[in-house]
Design a protein around this motif. Structure first.
Motif, PDB file in Angstrom:
ATOM      1  N   ILE A  12      12.170  53.288  61.566  1.00 20.77           N
ATOM      2  CA  ILE A  12      13.088  52.147  61.661  1.00 20.77           C
ATOM      3  C   ILE A  12      12.974  51.512  63.047  1.00 20.77           C
ATOM      4  N   PHE A  30      11.392  51.250  54.735  1.00 19.18           N
ATOM      5  CA  PHE A  30      12.651  51.891  54.384  1.00 19.18           C
ATOM      6  C   PHE A  30      12.427  53.037  53.389  1.00 19.18           C
ATOM      7  N   LEU A  71      18.642  47.506  55.529  1.00 21.37           N
ATOM      8  CA  LEU A  71      19.552  48.612  55.832  1.00 21.37           C
ATOM      9  C   LEU A  71      20.932  48.376  55.227  1.00 21.37           C
TER      10      LEU A  71
END
Length: 94
Positions: A12, A30, A71
């Motif tokens: 990330i 992700f 996210l």
């Protein structure tokens, strides 16, 4: 939980450093991140920690970083409880 625990491979963190990254690439990162989480780390808690850390830094201009949106989506979908949607077995069980 620390950032190191929430992002053990720094996937990330590195995604926020890539210039010109798009939403499809962020989704792929992700998924890799989610698969690399240790069993003892709660994904939604890790996502919230990562958002708290990276989101304020990610949007100095008018346009937010696409990883922030990924996210947020992950936190929302992870917070919902999985339910059975029905089907033949559910109809016959009555």
């Amino acid at each position: 939980m620390t950032l190191t625990q929430a992002d053990p491979k720094n996937l990330i963190r590195e995604s926020f450093r890539i210039e010109g990254i798009g939403a499809p690439e962020c989704r792929s990162i992700f998924v890799d991140w989610a698969l690399s989480l240790p069993d003892h780390v709660a994904p939604v808690s890790a996502i919230r920690l990562l958002l708290d850390h990276y989101a304020p830094q990610a949007a100095p201009g008018a346009q937010a970083h696409p990883m922030v949106a990924v996210l947020v989506e992950g936190a929302q979908s992870g917070a919902s409880v999985a339910r059975r949607r029905g089907g033949r077995a559910a109809r016959l069980a009555r």
